[in-house]
Write a protein that holds these residues in place. Structure first.
Motif, PDB file in Angstrom:
ATOM      1  N   LYS A 173       3.812   5.492  -5.805  1.00 26.09           N
ATOM      2  CA  LYS A 173       3.770   5.447  -7.270  1.00 26.09           C
ATOM      3  C   LYS A 173       2.626   6.285  -7.830  1.00 26.09           C
ATOM      4  O   LYS A 173       2.701   6.760  -8.952  1.00 26.09           O
ATOM      5  N   ARG A 174       1.549   6.416  -7.054  1.00 26.49           N
ATOM      6  CA  ARG A 174       0.401   7.205  -7.507  1.00 26.49           C
ATOM      7  C   ARG A 174       0.568   8.694  -7.252  1.00 26.49           C
ATOM      8  O   ARG A 174      -0.326   9.475  -7.538  1.00 26.49           O
ATOM      9  N   THR A 175       1.701   9.093  -6.675  1.00 26.76           N
ATOM     10  CA  THR A 175       1.948  10.510  -6.419  1.00 26.76           C
ATOM     11  C   THR A 175       2.851  11.041  -7.523  1.00 26.76           C
ATOM     12  O   THR A 175       4.069  10.981  -7.431  1.00 26.76           O
ATOM     13  N   PRO A 176       2.231  11.531  -8.586  1.00 25.15           N
ATOM     14  CA  PRO A 176       3.043  11.989  -9.717  1.00 25.15           C
ATOM     15  C   PRO A 176       3.730  13.307  -9.384  1.00 25.15           C
ATOM     16  O   PRO A 176       3.300  14.037  -8.485  1.00 25.15           O
ATOM     17  N   SER A 196       4.903  13.887   1.655  1.00 27.84           N
ATOM     18  CA  SER A 196       5.627  12.786   2.275  1.00 27.84           C
ATOM     19  C   SER A 196       6.448  13.268   3.476  1.00 27.84           C
ATOM     20  O   SER A 196       6.469  12.622   4.526  1.00 27.84           O
ATOM     21  N   ARG A 224       0.838  -1.209   0.000  1.00 28.08           N
ATOM     22  CA  ARG A 224       0.000   0.000   0.000  1.00 28.08           C
ATOM     23  C   ARG A 224       0.866   1.249   0.000  1.00 28.08           C
ATOM     24  O   ARG A 224       0.566   2.222  -0.693  1.00 28.08           O
ATOM     25  N   ARG A 231       6.493  17.117 -14.782  1.00 25.46           N
ATOM     26  CA  ARG A 231       6.011  15.882 -15.419  1.00 25.46           C
ATOM     27  C   ARG A 231       6.702  15.568 -16.733  1.00 25.46           C
ATOM     28  O   ARG A 231       6.924  14.408 -17.061  1.00 25.46           O
ATOM     29  N   GLY A 237       2.477   1.527  -3.453  1.00 21.28           N
ATOM     30  CA  GLY A 237       1.446   1.921  -4.408  1.00 21.28           C
ATOM     31  C   GLY A 237       1.086   3.390  -4.282  1.00 21.28           C
ATOM     32  O   GLY A 237       0.924   4.099  -5.277  1.00 21.28           O
ATOM     33  N   ARG A 238       0.988   3.856  -3.057  1.00 19.77           N
ATOM     34  CA  ARG A 238       0.671   5.273  -2.837  1.00 19.77           C
ATOM     35  C   ARG A 238       1.791   6.165  -3.379  1.00 19.77           C
ATOM     36  O   ARG A 238       1.526   7.179  -4.008  1.00 19.77           O
ATOM     37  N   TRP A 277       6.333  18.478  -4.573  1.00 16.35           N
ATOM     38  CA  TRP A 277       6.374  17.030  -4.771  1.00 16.35           C
ATOM     39  C   TRP A 277       6.755  16.301  -3.484  1.00 16.35           C
ATOM     40  O   TRP A 277       6.206  15.250  -3.152  1.00 16.35           O
TER      41      TRP A 277
END
Length: 153
Positions: free
Chosen positions: A28-31, A118, A22, A37, A25-26, A114
């Protein structure tokens, strides 16, 4: 078996096996924010940017030591990020043989954005712990990474 204040090894293992995917995954989902980008940044770039954001400008050798990789590896990443304009390099005024690396002013706000969620989350969970407890968390995660690396070898 666990004492009154803890959990058993099996329960801890089961919990971590469910929690780690989890967390990954989290992450990786934080672009990256929109301004970053188009640069196709990878997790290895995030580590370099985190050190430069929190510690300020550093030499390639210092970055390599902190990232625990070869200076040539960092030099390649810095070169890549410099060509993209995310990082800037300059000679060290005190020693012209050394190169100092820093985040380009134009991209600093995006890098801060970014990393901010975190960093806030880690601060929130680490702040109430004692220094020894924080060391235990960090050492445990590091040991886990090493155990996975050993298993791969």
């Amino acid at each position: 078996m666990a004492d009154a204040d803890g959990i058993g090894v099996d329960e801890g293992t089961r919990t971590m096996l469910l929690l780690m995917p989890r967390l990954v995954g989290r992450a990786k989902r934080t672009p990256p924010p929109e301004p970053l980008r188009s640069f196709d940044l990878a997790p290895r770039h995030l580590s370099v940017l985190a050190y430069l954001l929190f510690d300020g400008p550093l030499t390639v050798n210092t970055l390599a030591a902190r990232l625990e990789v070869a200076p040539t590896t960092v030099s390649l990443m810095v070169g890549d990020l410099s060509r993209k304009g995310v990082l800037e390099r300059r000679e060290d005024d005190a020693d012209r043989r050394r190169t100092i690396v820093h985040i380009a002013d134009a991209h600093r706000p995006a890098v801060e954005e970014w990393l901010s969620a975190s960093a806030r989350a880690w601060r929130e969970v680490l702040a109430p712990l004692t220094p020894g407890q924080r060391r235990l968390v960090v050492d445990t995660l590091r040991a886990y990474e090493e155990a996975l690396t050993d298993a791969d070898d």
